[in-house]
Design an enzyme around this catalytic site. Sequence first.
Site, PDB file in Angstrom:
ATOM      1  N   HIS A 141       0.751  -1.258  -0.189  1.00 56.56           N
ATOM      2  CA  HIS A 141       0.011  -0.116   0.106  1.00 56.56           C
ATOM      3  C   HIS A 141       0.860   1.292  -0.010  1.00 56.56           C
ATOM      4  O   HIS A 141       1.865   1.303   0.687  1.00 56.56           O
ATOM      5  CB  HIS A 141      -0.848   0.007   1.285  1.00 56.56           C
ATOM      6  CG  HIS A 141      -1.841   1.326   1.397  1.00 56.56           C
ATOM      7  ND1 HIS A 141      -2.906   1.557   0.773  1.00 56.56           N
ATOM      8  CD2 HIS A 141      -1.574   2.567   1.991  1.00 56.56           C
ATOM      9  CE1 HIS A 141      -3.325   2.659   0.928  1.00 56.56           C
ATOM     10  NE2 HIS A 141      -2.568   3.455   1.713  1.00 56.56           N
TER      11      HIS A 141
ATOM     12  N   ASP B 103     -15.155   2.215   7.200  1.00 56.98           N
ATOM     13  CA  ASP B 103     -14.338   3.276   6.672  1.00 56.98           C
ATOM     14  C   ASP B 103     -14.798   4.169   5.613  1.00 56.98           C
ATOM     15  O   ASP B 103     -14.462   5.409   5.688  1.00 56.98           O
ATOM     16  CB  ASP B 103     -13.081   2.646   6.124  1.00 56.98           C
ATOM     17  CG  ASP B 103     -12.110   3.670   5.790  1.00 56.98           C
ATOM     18  OD1 ASP B 103     -11.588   4.389   6.496  1.00 56.98           O
ATOM     19  OD2 ASP B 103     -11.897   3.543   4.370  1.00 56.98           O
TER      20      ASP B 103
ATOM     21  N   ARG C 193     -15.068  12.294   8.020  1.00 60.05           N
ATOM     22  CA  ARG C 193     -13.913  13.004   8.581  1.00 60.05           C
ATOM     23  C   ARG C 193     -13.394  14.056   7.313  1.00 60.05           C
ATOM     24  O   ARG C 193     -12.868  15.345   7.746  1.00 60.05           O
ATOM     25  CB  ARG C 193     -12.723  12.057   8.580  1.00 60.05           C
ATOM     26  CG  ARG C 193     -12.618  11.135   9.768  1.00 60.05           C
ATOM     27  CD  ARG C 193     -11.572  10.027   9.614  1.00 60.05           C
ATOM     28  NE  ARG C 193     -10.410  10.318   9.365  1.00 60.05           N
ATOM     29  CZ  ARG C 193      -9.504   9.741   8.489  1.00 60.05           C
ATOM     30  NH1 ARG C 193      -9.774   8.595   8.205  1.00 60.05           N
ATOM     31  NH2 ARG C 193      -8.124  10.082   8.504  1.00 60.05           N
TER      32      ARG C 193
ATOM     33  N   SER D  82      -7.848   3.498   9.291  1.00 63.16           N
ATOM     34  CA  SER D  82      -8.581   3.680   7.835  1.00 63.16           C
ATOM     35  C   SER D  82      -7.963   2.639   6.812  1.00 63.16           C
ATOM     36  O   SER D  82      -8.496   1.973   6.026  1.00 63.16           O
ATOM     37  CB  SER D  82      -8.673   5.035   7.416  1.00 63.16           C
ATOM     38  OG  SER D  82      -9.198   5.103   5.874  1.00 63.16           O
TER      39      SER D  82
ATOM     40  N   LYS E 171      -9.040  -1.721   5.730  1.00 64.39           N
ATOM     41  CA  LYS E 171      -9.276  -1.994   4.366  1.00 64.39           C
ATOM     42  C   LYS E 171      -8.206  -2.951   3.787  1.00 64.39           C
ATOM     43  O   LYS E 171      -8.483  -4.056   3.199  1.00 64.39           O
ATOM     44  CB  LYS E 171      -9.207  -0.615   3.471  1.00 64.39           C
ATOM     45  CG  LYS E 171     -10.261   0.299   3.693  1.00 64.39           C
ATOM     46  CD  LYS E 171     -10.205   1.478   2.730  1.00 64.39           C
ATOM     47  CE  LYS E 171      -9.342   2.286   3.212  1.00 64.39           C
ATOM     48  NZ  LYS E 171      -9.413   3.602   2.838  1.00 64.39           N
TER      49      LYS E 171
HETATM   50  N1  URA Z   1      -5.973   7.008   2.930  1.00 62.07           N
HETATM   51  C1  URA Z   1      -7.041   6.322   3.487  1.00 62.07           C
HETATM   52  O1  URA Z   1      -7.289   5.208   3.056  1.00 62.07           O
HETATM   53  N2  URA Z   1      -7.412   6.714   4.675  1.00 62.07           N
HETATM   54  C2  URA Z   1      -7.207   8.195   5.200  1.00 62.07           C
HETATM   55  O2  URA Z   1      -7.597   8.223   6.316  1.00 62.07           O
HETATM   56  C3  URA Z   1      -5.907   8.507   4.489  1.00 62.07           C
HETATM   57  C4  URA Z   1      -5.638   8.361   3.362  1.00 62.07           C
END
Ligand code: URA
Length: 434
Positions: A82, A161, A168, A183, A187
């Site tokens: 990621h 999320d 947010r 977050s 995922k």
């Molecule tokens: N990328 C994400 O998936 N979540 C965040 O909070 C910030 C960047």
Amino acid sequence: MLFVELIRHKRDGQTLSAEQLKALVDAYTDGELPDYQMAAFLMAVYFQSMNPEELAAWTEAMLFSGEVLDFSDIEGAKVDKHSTGGVGDKVSLILAPLAAAAGLKVPMISGRGLGHTGGTLDKLESIPGFDVNQPVGRFKELVDQLGLGLIGQTGEIAPADKKLYALRDVTATVECIPLIASSIMSKKLAEGIDALVLDVKVGSGAFMKDIGRARELARTMIDIGASMDRPVRALITDMDQPLGLTVGNSLEVIESIETLRGEGPDDLTQITIELVVEMLDVAGQLDDRDQAFKELRRLLDDGSALKIFADIIEAQGGDPGVCDDPNRLPSAAHTVEFCADEPGVIRSINAEQVGVAALELGAGRRKKEDDIDPAVGLVFHKKRAAQVAAGEPILTIHYNDDANLEGAKQRLRQAIEIGTGDINEPPLILDRLK
Ligand code: URA
């Protein structure tokens, strides 16, 4: 449970139990907890943070708010990467087939670009026919048979999320390390992976502008992984100028194909190989680091990784012919050189401003709902520390609409600083954490 009490506890810096945090996430996902209460809670977290146990419980509740993929019946180590996002960051397109060629299984679920940063899904969709919306069963089949699958976020993965991120975004609570870490990790861990490698970018084009914050984010995500028995590694990498030479979707696919053929720019090739080495290591499949570098280089040079990329394009409905003939990708109607006004050395290239220039041409989106133009973008000929003569091209602008050109040029003029003197090139890999 009285949610107002939980908000008050957090506001006053007290610790919440795993059960209380799960109740908050579940009630919010189910629509029982209203936005205004969750917004207040998030702001309390912004100021009071969460301790590691709270963060592990909060992330776990988000992870189990939806479907968690199970790839345990697929042989081999399931490992993903990621990136926290940047400009010209097309690493995933090269890394996934390269890691698959090296024997790993890569179930990759990616996102779209927003603001100045690009997204893997947009790049893949510039390949005619490529379908990022594969049902979970087919995604599994692809990972099993080809060693990788490249899909978009489904509504069923970590729905908490999705709701929390949207909230947010409008309550000034995005820039909060525990909330960012939970977050991302909720995922990623829902992908059914055994291990994860993070590319935490730092610099003008990155979410994290300074290395201290980048390290803190990486450490927080590594600790969340450890709390769920998932080994996580992180590289902190330079995003103070665009990565590689291209910015813009189909232009980045062309550069990825060149890199998969072993003919890519050094920075992009190096970062990709380094990340795959970390993936092999975190999966327990690294015997000798130098040997792994050589082997990965060979998988690029002999066409093995490119063959896997062509196979996955075909399997996901795209035209694999793009790998031999980039003319099959969308191309812009016009090109124009962007030249140096004065002689000197390129002192800096502000990656965020470059990303915004590409966005202004149509390569990116300001709002989630915006359409993008896959053909437009920028191709650099010179990067930081290069000498330029007055009138020499620094980059080529690919565009379709004249109306966008002047704004993009102005932005680039501000982004690229030409001066004199020596430049201290920072290393590409700034740190390694495990
Ligand atoms: N990328 C994400 O998936 N979540 C965040 O909070 C910030 C960047």
